[in-house]
Motif scaffolding. Structure first.
Motif, mmCIF file in Angstrom:
data_model
loop_
_atom_site.group_PDB
_atom_site.id
_atom_site.type_symbol
_atom_site.label_atom_id
_atom_site.label_comp_id
_atom_site.label_asym_id
_atom_site.label_seq_id
_atom_site.Cartn_x
_atom_site.Cartn_y
_atom_site.Cartn_z
ATOM 1 N N LEU A 82 -45.639 15.953 2.841
ATOM 2 C CA LEU A 82 -45.538 17.112 3.724
ATOM 3 C C LEU A 82 -46.599 17.135 4.814
ATOM 4 O O LEU A 82 -46.492 17.903 5.770
ATOM 5 N N THR B 175 -42.550 24.861 3.544
ATOM 6 C CA THR B 175 -43.460 23.990 2.799
ATOM 7 C C THR B 175 -43.594 24.475 1.361
ATOM 8 O O THR B 175 -43.520 23.694 0.409
ATOM 9 N N SER C 165 -48.222 21.083 12.611
ATOM 10 C CA SER C 165 -48.034 20.062 11.577
ATOM 11 C C SER C 165 -47.007 19.039 12.053
ATOM 12 O O SER C 165 -46.061 19.381 12.760
ATOM 13 N N THR C 166 -47.179 17.813 11.659
ATOM 14 C CA THR C 166 -46.306 16.725 12.099
ATOM 15 C C THR C 166 -44.867 16.916 11.630
ATOM 16 O O THR C 166 -43.920 16.670 12.385
ATOM 17 N N ARG C 167 -44.705 17.375 10.390
ATOM 18 C CA ARG C 167 -43.354 17.560 9.859
ATOM 19 C C ARG C 167 -42.639 18.732 10.510
ATOM 20 O O ARG C 167 -41.406 18.805 10.478
ATOM 21 N N ASN D 136 -40.401 23.834 -0.628
ATOM 22 C CA ASN D 136 -40.327 22.409 -0.946
ATOM 23 C C ASN D 136 -41.190 22.087 -2.160
ATOM 24 O O ASN D 136 -40.752 21.408 -3.098
ATOM 25 N N LEU E 23 -42.592 21.804 9.555
ATOM 26 C CA LEU E 23 -42.109 22.801 8.600
ATOM 27 C C LEU E 23 -42.945 24.075 8.688
ATOM 28 O O LEU E 23 -44.131 24.034 8.974
ATOM 29 N N ARG F 193 -45.967 27.021 11.870
ATOM 30 C CA ARG F 193 -45.744 25.590 11.659
ATOM 31 C C ARG F 193 -47.043 24.803 11.879
ATOM 32 O O ARG F 193 -47.023 23.647 12.278
#
Length: 229
Positions: A187, A49, A40-42, A52, A44, A92
């Motif tokens: 996200l 996730t 994932s780019t973020r 959040n 997390l 992730r």
């Protein structure tokens, strides 16, 4: 004499369901493994996730726990706990983020008293008990041509069909909420939303297959009962 647990002609009724169930299982496994390798780019984890999203919806009292197994992720409404498998909890990947978000979707449903979820949770204890003895009652009734026992077995088994039917809107709605929440909270990026949707759609197919198999099994029981008239 033949028995309903052994192979006999009515088992042919189950073939379409078995084929679709096998396809669904293969689909979810393949899609999950594919997006498990896409980061994932973020960056997390699934647990991060989920935390959040839970906090964004005021669900601070919902804890997140690590659970054993693969694809064993679930939300426990009784204890208000989100349980994530290791690949999702610590992963992730797009798959990890998507599945974690889906389970948060169930927590949000619980918070909002989503009617189908409330109904499913309410009937679960009864259906669980009824389905566990349905085959036994039907089998005894079949052996001794006790129509009442067979009828009770069929009615009890029908409860599991109803449960599987109610599960569909619950699961589809949780996935819809997951995708919306991931985007709203920034996200995932747009391209990742496509991957998340593919993972969740594949998972949803297993519930469709479960409903089909249970429906065909119910039809089979009715046919077997008819053969004893």
């Amino acid at each position: 004499m033949y028995f309903p647990f052994l192979f006999e002609p009515t088992m042919l009724i189950l073939i379409p369901g078995i084929i679709i169930a096998a396809y669904a299982q293969n689909k979810v496994s393949g899609t999950y493994n594919r997006y498990l390798r896409v980061p994932s780019t973020r960056g997390l984890t699934g647990a991060q996730t989920a935390r959040n999203m839970l906090d964004a919806n005021g669900l601070y009292n919902v804890n997140i726990e690590l659970v054993g197994g693969k694809l064993s992720d679930h939300y426990d409404p009784r204890k208000r706990v989100l349980r994530l498998s290791n690949e999702v909890y610590n992963g992730r990947s797009v798959a990890a983020v998507g599945i974690a978000a889906h389970e948060v979707g169930h927590a949000i449903q619980h918070q909002e008293a989503y009617a189908p979820l409330k109904f499913r949770n309410a009937i679960f204890p009864v259906v669980s008990f009824a389905s566990s003895i349905a085959w036994f009652l039907f089998f005894i009734g079949f052996l001794f041509q006790a129509m009442q026992l067979m009828n009770i077995g069929i009615i009890f088994f029908a409860g599991s069909v109803v449960f599987n039917m109610v599960t569909l809107p619950v699961e589809f709605n949780a996935s819809k909420r997951a995708i919306a929440q991931l985007s709203a909270n920034g996200l995932v990026i747009r391209e990742e939303s496509v991957g998340v949707k593919k993972v969740l759609d594949a998972a949803a197919l297993t519930y469709v297959a479960a409903l089909l198999v249970s429906l065909l099994q119910l039809v089979r029981l009715v046919v077997l009962r008819g053969s004893r008239d």
